[in-house]
Design an enzyme around this catalytic site. Sequence first.
Site, mmCIF file in Angstrom:
data_model
loop_
_atom_site.group_PDB
_atom_site.id
_atom_site.type_symbol
_atom_site.label_atom_id
_atom_site.label_comp_id
_atom_site.label_asym_id
_atom_site.label_seq_id
_atom_site.Cartn_x
_atom_site.Cartn_y
_atom_site.Cartn_z
ATOM 1 N N TYR A 1 0.857 -1.189 0.000
ATOM 2 C CA TYR A 1 0.000 0.000 0.000
ATOM 3 C C TYR A 1 0.885 1.229 0.000
ATOM 4 O O TYR A 1 1.897 1.275 0.708
ATOM 5 C CB TYR A 1 -0.874 0.012 1.267
ATOM 6 C CG TYR A 1 -1.622 1.313 1.469
ATOM 7 C CD1 TYR A 1 -2.926 1.455 1.012
ATOM 8 C CD2 TYR A 1 -1.005 2.407 2.085
ATOM 9 C CE1 TYR A 1 -3.600 2.664 1.170
ATOM 10 C CE2 TYR A 1 -1.671 3.609 2.244
ATOM 11 C CZ TYR A 1 -2.972 3.726 1.787
ATOM 12 O OH TYR A 1 -3.635 4.912 1.938
ATOM 13 N N GLU B 1 -3.603 7.450 -3.994
ATOM 14 C CA GLU B 1 -3.491 6.206 -3.231
ATOM 15 C C GLU B 1 -3.369 5.026 -4.195
ATOM 16 O O GLU B 1 -4.149 4.922 -5.132
ATOM 17 C CB GLU B 1 -4.735 6.030 -2.352
ATOM 18 C CG GLU B 1 -4.688 4.803 -1.458
ATOM 19 C CD GLU B 1 -5.978 4.650 -0.649
ATOM 20 O OE1 GLU B 1 -5.936 4.747 0.583
ATOM 21 O OE2 GLU B 1 -7.036 4.427 -1.269
#
Lengths: 292, 382
Positions: free
Chosen positions: B101, B189
């Site tokens: 991530y 993101e």
Amino acid sequence: MSILIDENTKLVVSGLTGREGSFHSLRNRDYGTNLVAGVTPGKGGQDVDGVPVFDTVAEAVKETGANTSMVFVPARFAADAALEAYDAGCKTIVVITENIPAMDMARVVPYIRASGDATLIGPNCPGVLSPGKANVGIIPPEIAKPGSVGLVSRSGTLVYQIVYELTEGGLGQSTCVGIGGDPIPGSDFIDILSKFEADPETDVVVMVGEIGGDAEERAAEWAKDNMTKPVVAYIAGRTAPPGKRMGHAGAIISGSKGTAAAKTEALEAAGIRVAMNPVEVAELAVKAHASL
Amino acid sequence: MDLFEYQGKEVLRRFEVPVPEGRVAKTPEEAAEAARGLGGKVVVKAQVQVGGRGKAGGIKLAESPEEAATVAGDILGMDIKGHVVKRVLVERAGDIKDEYYVSFLLDRSERNFLGMMSAEGGVEIEEVAVSNPDAISLVHIDPLLGFSDFHARKLVFGANLAPEARGGALEMLPKLFRAFVELDASLVEVNPLVLTGDGKVVALDAKVTLDDSAAYRHSIFEELKAAHEIPEQERLAKEKGLNFIKLDGDVGIIGNGAGLVMSTLDVVKDAGGDPANFLDVGGGADADVLSAGLEVITSNPEVKSVFVNIFGGITRCDLVAQGILDALSRLDMKVPMVVRLDGTNAEEGRKMLADQPHDLLIPAETMLGAAATAVELAQKGA
């Protein structure tokens, strides 16, 4: 005393020659604010209803001794205008303009704050009113009266609503500060609460928050250890759905963050009473004042 | 503005962030065509701006162009948490060795930028933050200083990425950060960021939120926005310069100022009602704006009553009253309207309304009283 602005304020307005800029600046002057100069590049030498206009803020400060700036220029020029006012030595800079890109404020806000000697209010705010002394911005001053309640709010219209309720309830105000609805405001609740705590004329503080971010939670934590004066609060947006931006760029619940419930809980844990609506928060202030 | 995944990848590609090769399709035929062009196994992904697509069946593998058409047919038109799928992204399926991530965002509390990286990819970062906060590596980046190599190292080593992913991640992070800043994003993101079988680090997903206030300096924003469908009522409102959000209830709301409108929704809810919308007419609204606002609100057939809550500052209540009277004569209003006016020129405004009484017009003295009346009327009308 009051905070931020008073009878010693000497105001220079960036964007004085614009339609909105002149309308509100002259209204501020009518209220008694010492409006000394305007700035519009290329219009130096002109005047707006007798107020001299300069090409740069530096020149305006040099010629008039201005110590406070109000920024009323369009969004794409506003961050620069705030920096110009700071560079020229203005100690209080109030940015009314909304829709300034967050990237710009992410640079301007820390830069001015790091200096430690100037206070930036806004952007996207209604300004500051010290009843009976000075008005810098668009808060309608007729509803206010001099007194000892300090008011700080992210929302503009809620300032009006609550000032009106306070005045109706017999309580005047020391200063009303709209810190604005942006994600990165120049001053936050803690900055203004600490000024109210230090101001001998303020004895009760009303804090008006809204959904989004964690400024209210941080203020609650800070107030617990640093505020001796009573604080009452109201949070708008209890029923707002997550993920939707409720008008203000900063008023959005992201995931589970920024809810009114979390803010209320944090405030109450710090001993700050939280009202259900703007009418009730004025009542809480009246009660807090009566029990001093 | 939240971008679709395919748009997010498109903009990241401009900053040389590695993303899988892919094509957008609006029909099963286009999906088959895309799969043929890509060759081999593909993944077909629903393009919706909501999380949890995978669980909802919005992401499927296809071995052949024919199968790509079939799964695209299943996914197109699917309703995922209220979002109807209009497009799919067809991407070459890769061999995934590990999932990570990474994100950059505007940190409101710290007034700077925040970079986050974790070796636990593919799950919501908020869940990781709760279940295993130590697994997230954080760096705060001074906007005036920018992104330095040590920031990248702090993220990559702090998150404990697999050794063979480090090089690719270190190379990608500055590019991702540049995209974040130069695009005026409030969020970039990538979840998951993957390590492929052949040792490459690739952005398998992209969530990009752009700051609408910066649209004036990015011609691409307009182009990206064109793919976003705006509900009819919101489009109408936008045209008239109103700030409108549709909600699910039956009490229409108009107010001036975001805070006051939020507060109005709250008091309506407290009075036992359900707001049908958020509508901020802004500062200085005149008769035309008010009348347009009423038009937008009453175009929703669910609305059973309207609550106009104005506290005049720059906004003048006499002009608001004029707008209400205009709307009553111009529009075929069917639902009652409770009006509360205070502040600048409130007395003039109230008098104007009192002088021209109308069955559907109910003046109210206070904000709370008005809310109660509006809710009662909505319940009667339902």
